[in-house]
Scaffold this motif. Structure first.
Motif, PDB file in Angstrom:
ATOM      1  N   VAL A 247       0.858  -1.172   0.000  1.00 51.81           N
ATOM      2  CA  VAL A 247       0.000   0.000   0.000  1.00 51.81           C
ATOM      3  C   VAL A 247       0.902   1.232   0.000  1.00 51.81           C
ATOM      4  O   VAL A 247       1.936   1.270   0.666  1.00 51.81           O
ATOM      5  N   ASP A 248       0.523   2.226  -0.787  1.00 51.71           N
ATOM      6  CA  ASP A 248       1.293   3.465  -0.899  1.00 51.71           C
ATOM      7  C   ASP A 248       0.455   4.628  -0.405  1.00 51.71           C
ATOM      8  O   ASP A 248      -0.717   4.778  -0.790  1.00 51.71           O
ATOM      9  N   LEU A 249       1.069   5.450   0.437  1.00 46.54           N
ATOM     10  CA  LEU A 249       0.430   6.630   0.982  1.00 46.54           C
ATOM     11  C   LEU A 249       1.183   7.848   0.471  1.00 46.54           C
ATOM     12  O   LEU A 249       2.411   7.914   0.563  1.00 46.54           O
ATOM     13  N   ARG A 250       0.441   8.805  -0.064  1.00 42.23           N
ATOM     14  CA  ARG A 250       1.071   9.995  -0.635  1.00 42.23           C
ATOM     15  C   ARG A 250       0.304  11.239  -0.201  1.00 42.23           C
ATOM     16  O   ARG A 250      -0.924  11.263  -0.213  1.00 42.23           O
ATOM     17  N   LEU A 251       1.066  12.272   0.154  1.00 37.62           N
ATOM     18  CA  LEU A 251       0.510  13.580   0.483  1.00 37.62           C
ATOM     19  C   LEU A 251       1.191  14.590  -0.420  1.00 37.62           C
ATOM     20  O   LEU A 251       2.417  14.739  -0.385  1.00 37.62           O
ATOM     21  N   GLU A 252       0.392  15.271  -1.247  1.00 42.16           N
ATOM     22  CA  GLU A 252       0.964  16.174  -2.240  1.00 42.16           C
ATOM     23  C   GLU A 252       0.172  17.471  -2.312  1.00 42.16           C
ATOM     24  O   GLU A 252      -0.967  17.564  -1.857  1.00 42.16           O
ATOM     25  N   ARG A 253       0.822  18.471  -2.895  1.00 40.37           N
ATOM     26  CA  ARG A 253       0.189  19.758  -3.107  1.00 40.37           C
ATOM     27  C   ARG A 253      -0.548  19.743  -4.443  1.00 40.37           C
ATOM     28  O   ARG A 253      -0.060  19.171  -5.435  1.00 40.37           O
ATOM     29  N   THR A 254      -1.715  20.378  -4.487  1.00 42.99           N
ATOM     30  CA  THR A 254      -2.479  20.509  -5.723  1.00 42.99           C
ATOM     31  C   THR A 254      -2.744  21.984  -5.973  1.00 42.99           C
ATOM     32  O   THR A 254      -2.419  22.842  -5.141  1.00 42.99           O
ATOM     33  N   ALA A 255      -3.361  22.257  -7.118  1.00 40.62           N
ATOM     34  CA  ALA A 255      -3.650  23.652  -7.449  1.00 40.62           C
ATOM     35  C   ALA A 255      -4.613  24.281  -6.454  1.00 40.62           C
ATOM     36  O   ALA A 255      -4.541  25.482  -6.184  1.00 40.62           O
ATOM     37  N   GLY A 256      -5.510  23.467  -5.902  1.00 39.08           N
ATOM     38  CA  GLY A 256      -6.498  24.010  -4.979  1.00 39.08           C
ATOM     39  C   GLY A 256      -6.220  23.759  -3.517  1.00 39.08           C
ATOM     40  O   GLY A 256      -7.001  24.162  -2.666  1.00 39.08           O
ATOM     41  N   GLY A 257      -5.148  23.041  -3.198  1.00 43.72           N
ATOM     42  CA  GLY A 257      -4.868  22.753  -1.790  1.00 43.72           C
ATOM     43  C   GLY A 257      -3.923  21.586  -1.632  1.00 43.72           C
ATOM     44  O   GLY A 257      -2.785  21.619  -2.092  1.00 43.72           O
ATOM     45  N   ALA A 258      -4.419  20.502  -1.013  1.00 46.24           N
ATOM     46  CA  ALA A 258      -3.593  19.319  -0.755  1.00 46.24           C
ATOM     47  C   ALA A 258      -4.408  18.068  -1.054  1.00 46.24           C
ATOM     48  O   ALA A 258      -5.643  18.078  -0.991  1.00 46.24           O
ATOM     49  N   ARG A 259      -3.694  16.980  -1.384  1.00 45.72           N
ATOM     50  CA  ARG A 259      -4.349  15.709  -1.702  1.00 45.72           C
ATOM     51  C   ARG A 259      -3.641  14.582  -0.979  1.00 45.72           C
ATOM     52  O   ARG A 259      -2.420  14.457  -1.030  1.00 45.72           O
ATOM     53  N   LEU A 260      -4.447  13.757  -0.306  1.00 49.03           N
ATOM     54  CA  LEU A 260      -3.959  12.541   0.342  1.00 49.03           C
ATOM     55  C   LEU A 260      -4.456  11.343  -0.461  1.00 49.03           C
ATOM     56  O   LEU A 260      -5.649  11.251  -0.767  1.00 49.03           O
ATOM     57  N   THR A 261      -3.558  10.423  -0.788  1.00 48.47           N
ATOM     58  CA  THR A 261      -3.918   9.242  -1.554  1.00 48.47           C
ATOM     59  C   THR A 261      -3.412   7.995  -0.842  1.00 48.47           C
ATOM     60  O   THR A 261      -2.247   7.939  -0.446  1.00 48.47           O
ATOM     61  N   VAL A 262      -4.297   7.024  -0.659  1.00 46.45           N
ATOM     62  CA  VAL A 262      -3.937   5.721  -0.115  1.00 46.45           C
ATOM     63  C   VAL A 262      -4.322   4.688  -1.174  1.00 46.45           C
ATOM     64  O   VAL A 262      -5.508   4.510  -1.472  1.00 46.45           O
ATOM     65  N   ARG A 263      -3.319   4.009  -1.755  1.00 45.89           N
ATOM     66  CA  ARG A 263      -3.569   3.100  -2.874  1.00 45.89           C
ATOM     67  C   ARG A 263      -2.928   1.741  -2.572  1.00 45.89           C
ATOM     68  O   ARG A 263      -1.746   1.672  -2.235  1.00 45.89           O
ATOM     69  N   ASP A 264      -3.704   0.673  -2.699  1.00 47.57           N
ATOM     70  CA  ASP A 264      -3.176  -0.670  -2.442  1.00 47.57           C
ATOM     71  C   ASP A 264      -3.343  -1.552  -3.664  1.00 47.57           C
ATOM     72  O   ASP A 264      -3.980  -1.161  -4.648  1.00 47.57           O
ATOM     73  N   ASP A 265      -2.768  -2.756  -3.590  1.00 48.52           N
ATOM     74  CA  ASP A 265      -2.853  -3.712  -4.700  1.00 48.52           C
ATOM     75  C   ASP A 265      -3.696  -4.918  -4.305  1.00 48.52           C
ATOM     76  O   ASP A 265      -3.454  -6.034  -4.776  1.00 48.52           O
ATOM     77  N   GLY A 266      -4.698  -4.682  -3.455  1.00 45.42           N
ATOM     78  CA  GLY A 266      -5.521  -5.779  -2.954  1.00 45.42           C
ATOM     79  C   GLY A 266      -6.650  -6.158  -3.891  1.00 45.42           C
ATOM     80  O   GLY A 266      -6.627  -5.882  -5.094  1.00 45.42           O
ATOM     81  N   LYS A 267      -7.677  -6.751  -3.316  1.00 44.86           N
ATOM     82  CA  LYS A 267      -8.782  -7.304  -4.103  1.00 44.86           C
ATOM     83  C   LYS A 267      -9.827  -6.277  -4.477  1.00 44.86           C
ATOM     84  O   LYS A 267     -10.767  -6.597  -5.209  1.00 44.86           O
ATOM     85  N   GLY A 268      -9.726  -5.057  -3.976  1.00 40.32           N
ATOM     86  CA  GLY A 268     -10.668  -4.012  -4.354  1.00 40.32           C
ATOM     87  C   GLY A 268     -11.920  -4.010  -3.504  1.00 40.32           C
ATOM     88  O   GLY A 268     -12.130  -4.864  -2.638  1.00 40.32           O
ATOM     89  N   LEU A 269     -12.766  -3.008  -3.767  1.00 40.94           N
ATOM     90  CA  LEU A 269     -13.991  -2.840  -2.986  1.00 40.94           C
ATOM     91  C   LEU A 269     -15.057  -3.869  -3.349  1.00 40.94           C
ATOM     92  O   LEU A 269     -15.812  -4.308  -2.495  1.00 40.94           O
ATOM     93  N   GLY A 270     -15.151  -4.213  -4.634  1.00 40.04           N
ATOM     94  CA  GLY A 270     -16.191  -5.141  -5.060  1.00 40.04           C
ATOM     95  C   GLY A 270     -17.577  -4.537  -4.875  1.00 40.04           C
ATOM     96  O   GLY A 270     -17.778  -3.327  -4.982  1.00 40.04           O
ATOM     97  N   ALA A 271     -18.533  -5.386  -4.545  1.00 36.59           N
ATOM     98  CA  ALA A 271     -19.912  -4.925  -4.347  1.00 36.59           C
ATOM     99  C   ALA A 271     -20.254  -4.774  -2.876  1.00 36.59           C
ATOM    100  O   ALA A 271     -21.429  -4.646  -2.527  1.00 36.59           O
ATOM    101  N   ALA A 272     -19.254  -4.784  -2.010  1.00 41.31           N
ATOM    102  CA  ALA A 272     -19.515  -4.684  -0.576  1.00 41.31           C
ATOM    103  C   ALA A 272     -20.046  -3.296  -0.235  1.00 41.31           C
ATOM    104  O   ALA A 272     -19.564  -2.283  -0.753  1.00 41.31           O
ATOM    105  N   PRO A 273     -21.054  -3.208   0.628  1.00 42.31           N
ATOM    106  CA  PRO A 273     -21.569  -1.888   1.025  1.00 42.31           C
ATOM    107  C   PRO A 273     -20.559  -1.144   1.890  1.00 42.31           C
ATOM    108  O   PRO A 273     -19.675  -1.740   2.508  1.00 42.31           O
ATOM    109  N   GLU A 274     -20.698   0.172   1.917  1.00 42.18           N
ATOM    110  CA  GLU A 274     -19.793   0.978   2.719  1.00 42.18           C
ATOM    111  C   GLU A 274     -20.065   0.748   4.199  1.00 42.18           C
ATOM    112  O   GLU A 274     -21.212   0.768   4.652  1.00 42.18           O
ATOM    113  N   GLY A 275     -18.992   0.542   4.954  1.00 42.82           N
ATOM    114  CA  GLY A 275     -19.112   0.307   6.383  1.00 42.82           C
ATOM    115  C   GLY A 275     -18.971   1.587   7.186  1.00 42.82           C
ATOM    116  O   GLY A 275     -18.894   2.693   6.648  1.00 42.82           O
ATOM    117  N   ALA A 276     -18.909   1.413   8.498  1.00 42.80           N
ATOM    118  CA  ALA A 276     -18.819   2.562   9.397  1.00 42.80           C
ATOM    119  C   ALA A 276     -17.521   3.328   9.191  1.00 42.80           C
ATOM    120  O   ALA A 276     -17.487   4.551   9.332  1.00 42.80           O
TER     121      ALA A 276
END
Length: 315
Positions: A247-276
């Motif tokens: 999993v890669d975590l990145r914090l970068e500057r954008t034109a409008g502010g800042a962006r945090l990105t958390v990206r992994d190589d797992g199985k993905g969200l699929g059709a699972a409903p959003e949890g708490a």
């Protein structure tokens, strides 16, 4: 003119034209001739088609409003339906937009109070774990060490195992306390807190990469806490549910502010409903007027992206 009178007058015009045709060039004899029956049926079909077209055009804004109402989600602020149309249709759409603005404002204020209380409760629990449970276990470790020095050989080995188990429990309690209260965020700032967070989640089964771009805009304490909590929840979800190896975590500057990105190589969200956890991230994003996006990553897996706007004076 109200919707009722517009529909009534349009239907009245169609009926008046039909009546004038029947009283004028179009007549009906008894018995009805086939040509006359064809004219009447054609007139009826024309009336029905005209009514259908007029009603569809007149009620089109209401259909757009219905779709907007069905898609409305206070945790996903979006665009508003355009206030087009006439009379009470425009008034109804404007009222709906005003209601959404008020509900989103109340949702953000309510979430702020709840999350503020949650953070205070986390801080209290973390303090009690550190001061009460942590000190008690430390005292137990010292007593076990003293007893093991006086115990005979076989018993000393068992006491050593008890000491190691107690030491592991103490480390786990300290880890939980750090998660509940990110003291390093308060003392050393967001960059140091994210480094400590990635180090905590790094394990033989999960490699965690971190990239912090230089020149980030100035962020207030609440924004830094939201970024930290979203990163923490994203890494927690990856470690527990994604089945990822990296999993890669990145914090970068954008034109409008800042962006945090958390990206992994797992199985993905699929059709699972959003949890708490995801709902909690959305609520936190609303506190700082940020936009949270979840979806598949470019190479698969899951990507969590938080775009935080920054005021002009803070850039």
């Amino acid at each position: 003119m109200s919707l009722f009178w517009r529909i009534f007058l349009l239907n009245a015009v169609v009926l008046m034209v039909a009546t004038m045709l029947l009283l004028g060039p179009v007549t009906v004899s008894s018995p009805v001739l086939p040509a006359e029956a064809a004219v009447v049926v054609a007139g009826l079909v024309a009336m029905l088609v005209a009514n259908a077209v007029l009603l569809r055009v007149g009620l089109a804004p209401l259909r757009r409003l219905t779709r907007a109402m069905a898609a409305a989600d206070l945790l996903r602020p979006g665009s508003r339906p355009a206030a087009t149309g006439h009379g009470e249709i425009t008034e109804l759409i404007t009222t709906f937009n005003t209601m959404l603005d008020r509900l989103e404002s109340e949702q953000a204020a309510g979430s702020a109070r709840v999350l503020s209380g949650q953070e205070a409760e986390r801080q209290r629990i973390a303090q009690e774990l550190h001061d009460e449970v942590g000190q008690t276990l430390t005292a137990v470790l010292l007593q076990l060490k003293h007893v093991s020095e006086l115990a005979p050989g076989p018993l000393r080995e068992e006491l050593h195992q008890v000491r190691e188990t107690t030491r592991g429990s103490l480390e786990e309690i300290r880890r939980i306390a750090r998660r509940l209260r990110p003291g390093v965020l308060e003392e050393l700032g967001l960059h140091s807190a994210l480094r400590a967070l990635t180090a905590e989640f790094t394990s033989p089964a999960l490699a965690v990469g971190l990239r912090l771009d230089p020149g980030l805009p100035a962020l207030d304490e609440q924004t830094e806490l939201v970024l930290y909590r979203v990163a923490q929840e994203g890494l927690t979800n990856t470690a527990r549910h994604a089945g990822a190896g990296r999993v890669d975590l990145r914090l970068e500057r954008t034109a409008g502010g800042a962006r945090l990105t958390v990206r992994d190589d797992g199985k993905g969200l699929g059709a699972a409903p959003e949890g708490a956890g995801i709902r909690g991230m959305r609520e936190r994003a609303l506190l700082v007027s940020a936009r949270l996006t979840l979806g598949p990553g470019p190479g698969g897996g899951t990507e969590v992206r938080l775009d935080v706007p920054v005021r002009e004076e803070d850039r």
